[in-house]
Design a protein around this motif. Sequence first.
Motif, mmCIF file in Angstrom:
data_model
loop_
_atom_site.group_PDB
_atom_site.id
_atom_site.type_symbol
_atom_site.label_atom_id
_atom_site.label_comp_id
_atom_site.label_asym_id
_atom_site.label_seq_id
_atom_site.Cartn_x
_atom_site.Cartn_y
_atom_site.Cartn_z
ATOM 1 N N GLU A 15 -17.051 -3.668 1.842
ATOM 2 C CA GLU A 15 -16.301 -4.395 3.711
ATOM 3 C C GLU A 15 -15.842 -4.129 4.057
ATOM 4 O O GLU A 15 -14.857 -3.827 5.309
ATOM 5 N N ASP A 16 -15.220 -5.197 3.331
ATOM 6 C CA ASP A 16 -13.907 -6.557 3.854
ATOM 7 C C ASP A 16 -13.239 -5.220 3.317
ATOM 8 O O ASP A 16 -11.715 -5.719 3.792
ATOM 9 N N LEU A 17 -12.954 -4.376 2.437
ATOM 10 C CA LEU A 17 -11.883 -3.705 1.932
ATOM 11 C C LEU A 17 -11.413 -2.406 3.469
ATOM 12 O O LEU A 17 -10.600 -2.185 3.340
ATOM 13 N N SER A 22 -8.528 -0.598 8.257
ATOM 14 C CA SER A 22 -8.820 -0.027 9.797
ATOM 15 C C SER A 22 -6.833 -0.498 10.031
ATOM 16 O O SER A 22 -6.804 -0.519 11.219
ATOM 17 N N MET A 23 -7.534 -1.839 9.158
ATOM 18 C CA MET A 23 -6.548 -2.963 10.535
ATOM 19 C C MET A 23 -4.794 -2.041 9.779
ATOM 20 O O MET A 23 -4.225 -2.487 10.648
ATOM 21 N N VAL A 24 -5.371 -2.046 8.862
ATOM 22 C CA VAL A 24 -3.705 -1.264 7.933
ATOM 23 C C VAL A 24 -3.075 0.073 8.701
ATOM 24 O O VAL A 24 -2.343 0.335 9.416
ATOM 25 N N GLU A 25 -3.943 0.832 8.809
ATOM 26 C CA GLU A 25 -4.148 2.521 9.677
ATOM 27 C C GLU A 25 -3.254 1.434 11.139
ATOM 28 O O GLU A 25 -2.361 2.527 11.596
ATOM 29 N N GLN A 26 -3.880 0.880 12.023
ATOM 30 C CA GLN A 26 -3.789 1.057 13.228
ATOM 31 C C GLN A 26 -2.491 0.468 13.454
ATOM 32 O O GLN A 26 -0.862 0.485 14.024
ATOM 33 N N GLN A 27 -1.601 -0.828 12.344
ATOM 34 C CA GLN A 27 -0.739 -1.629 12.321
ATOM 35 C C GLN A 27 -0.178 -0.488 11.609
ATOM 36 O O GLN A 27 1.653 -0.221 12.643
ATOM 37 N N ASP A 54 -2.260 -10.591 5.490
ATOM 38 C CA ASP A 54 -1.594 -11.051 4.440
ATOM 39 C C ASP A 54 -3.078 -12.008 4.379
ATOM 40 O O ASP A 54 -2.915 -11.934 2.903
ATOM 41 N N ASP A 55 -3.414 -12.503 5.722
ATOM 42 C CA ASP A 55 -4.913 -12.875 5.248
ATOM 43 C C ASP A 55 -6.231 -12.669 4.650
ATOM 44 O O ASP A 55 -6.693 -13.261 3.843
ATOM 45 N N ALA A 56 -6.096 -11.696 5.639
ATOM 46 C CA ALA A 56 -6.909 -10.865 5.115
ATOM 47 C C ALA A 56 -6.728 -10.261 3.219
ATOM 48 O O ALA A 56 -8.383 -10.050 2.971
ATOM 49 N N TRP A 57 -5.834 -10.099 3.552
ATOM 50 C CA TRP A 57 -5.274 -9.489 1.747
ATOM 51 C C TRP A 57 -6.322 -10.772 1.325
ATOM 52 O O TRP A 57 -6.464 -10.299 -0.208
ATOM 53 N N ARG A 58 -5.850 -11.960 0.873
ATOM 54 C CA ARG A 58 -5.937 -13.713 0.668
ATOM 55 C C ARG A 58 -7.565 -13.893 0.105
ATOM 56 O O ARG A 58 -7.678 -14.494 -1.245
ATOM 57 N N ALA A 59 -8.282 -13.153 1.617
ATOM 58 C CA ALA A 59 -9.882 -13.660 1.385
ATOM 59 C C ALA A 59 -10.201 -12.683 -0.040
ATOM 60 O O ALA A 59 -11.722 -13.047 0.290
ATOM 61 N N LEU A 60 -9.684 -11.072 0.700
ATOM 62 C CA LEU A 60 -10.345 -10.521 -0.505
ATOM 63 C C LEU A 60 -9.955 -10.659 -1.461
ATOM 64 O O LEU A 60 -11.653 -10.674 -2.405
ATOM 65 N N GLU A 61 -9.098 -11.096 -1.995
ATOM 66 C CA GLU A 61 -8.377 -11.496 -3.133
ATOM 67 C C GLU A 61 -9.487 -12.808 -3.803
ATOM 68 O O GLU A 61 -9.685 -13.147 -4.756
ATOM 69 N N GLU A 62 -9.676 -13.426 -3.033
ATOM 70 C CA GLU A 62 -10.988 -15.264 -2.811
ATOM 71 C C GLU A 62 -12.473 -14.212 -3.122
ATOM 72 O O GLU A 62 -13.190 -15.176 -4.434
ATOM 73 N N SER A 63 -11.941 -13.674 -2.649
ATOM 74 C CA SER A 63 -13.575 -12.827 -2.179
ATOM 75 C C SER A 63 -14.006 -12.233 -4.027
ATOM 76 O O SER A 63 -15.662 -12.725 -4.501
ATOM 77 N N VAL A 85 -11.785 -2.465 -5.425
ATOM 78 C CA VAL A 85 -11.238 -3.257 -4.435
ATOM 79 C C VAL A 85 -10.212 -4.308 -4.293
ATOM 80 O O VAL A 85 -8.898 -3.753 -3.449
ATOM 81 N N SER A 86 -9.491 -4.685 -6.075
ATOM 82 C CA SER A 86 -8.727 -6.205 -5.619
ATOM 83 C C SER A 86 -7.181 -5.355 -5.584
ATOM 84 O O SER A 86 -6.107 -5.495 -4.792
ATOM 85 N N ALA A 87 -6.674 -3.892 -6.389
ATOM 86 C CA ALA A 87 -6.177 -3.368 -6.338
ATOM 87 C C ALA A 87 -5.593 -2.776 -5.045
ATOM 88 O O ALA A 87 -4.495 -2.264 -5.477
ATOM 89 N N ILE A 88 -6.537 -1.410 -4.874
ATOM 90 C CA ILE A 88 -6.740 -1.467 -3.292
ATOM 91 C C ILE A 88 -5.838 -1.723 -2.317
ATOM 92 O O ILE A 88 -5.544 -1.725 -1.426
ATOM 93 N N ALA A 89 -6.998 -3.656 -2.619
ATOM 94 C CA ALA A 89 -6.120 -4.381 -1.472
ATOM 95 C C ALA A 89 -4.723 -4.499 -1.210
ATOM 96 O O ALA A 89 -4.401 -5.024 -0.223
#
Length: 219
Positions: A15-17, A22-27, A54-63, A85-89
């Motif tokens: 879900e986080d990915l 969505s964030m990147v698509e909108q950007q 960038d914050d979303a990416w770091r949070a996902l990596e930590e997860s 998931v990590s690679a796609i992020a």
Amino acid sequence: MVRERYIRQISALREDLLRMFSMVEQQLLRAIRCLETWDSTAAAQIINDDRQIDDAWRALEESVIHVLATQQPVVASDLRLTSVVSAIASELERIGDYANSIAKRVRRASRRAVFIPPPPQIHEMAQLALQMLNTSLEAFLRQDADLARSLTAHDERVDELEDTLRELIIAEARQDPDRFEAALDLLDMVHALERTADRATNIGERVIYLATNSQTTLN
């Protein structure tokens, strides 16, 4: 109980990915609109919002790290999912950077005294890059390897457009040396779009690996 918590954690990663998609698509969509309108105010907002990706990416990596560290042993299919998931992020974070780069160039170009109108092919290229990002998302949602493979044809068209645009933009600069800096702005935007398409095909490769457990190269 432990297994249920683990399943929830794996689901949360997915879900986080999707939220990051969505964030990147909108950007990217906003950056393309800036390229079409040369809206420096909108460009400044895109640059400011890049930090959220960038914050979303770091949070996902930590997860991902947390799941791998706390849930042992991890079954092979889940290990594959977490690595994908990590690679796609990471690919999405880079696409966000390319959108940011386009916005920076728009803002810089809007301040120049000399302007080169973007050739129409740049809009086709931008729409293709956006479409490829959407296709990579759909392929991930479905875990559809065939859909992921369809990105290759679009990537080839993007490469053709890049070559055409480089020739057109360089020809414009040669006719008027005062347009050199403006030409560099456009060339950098073209490069950002081409790299966005490449990143989308990279995501497609990860989807194929997730769906088939086999490595492949799409570009």
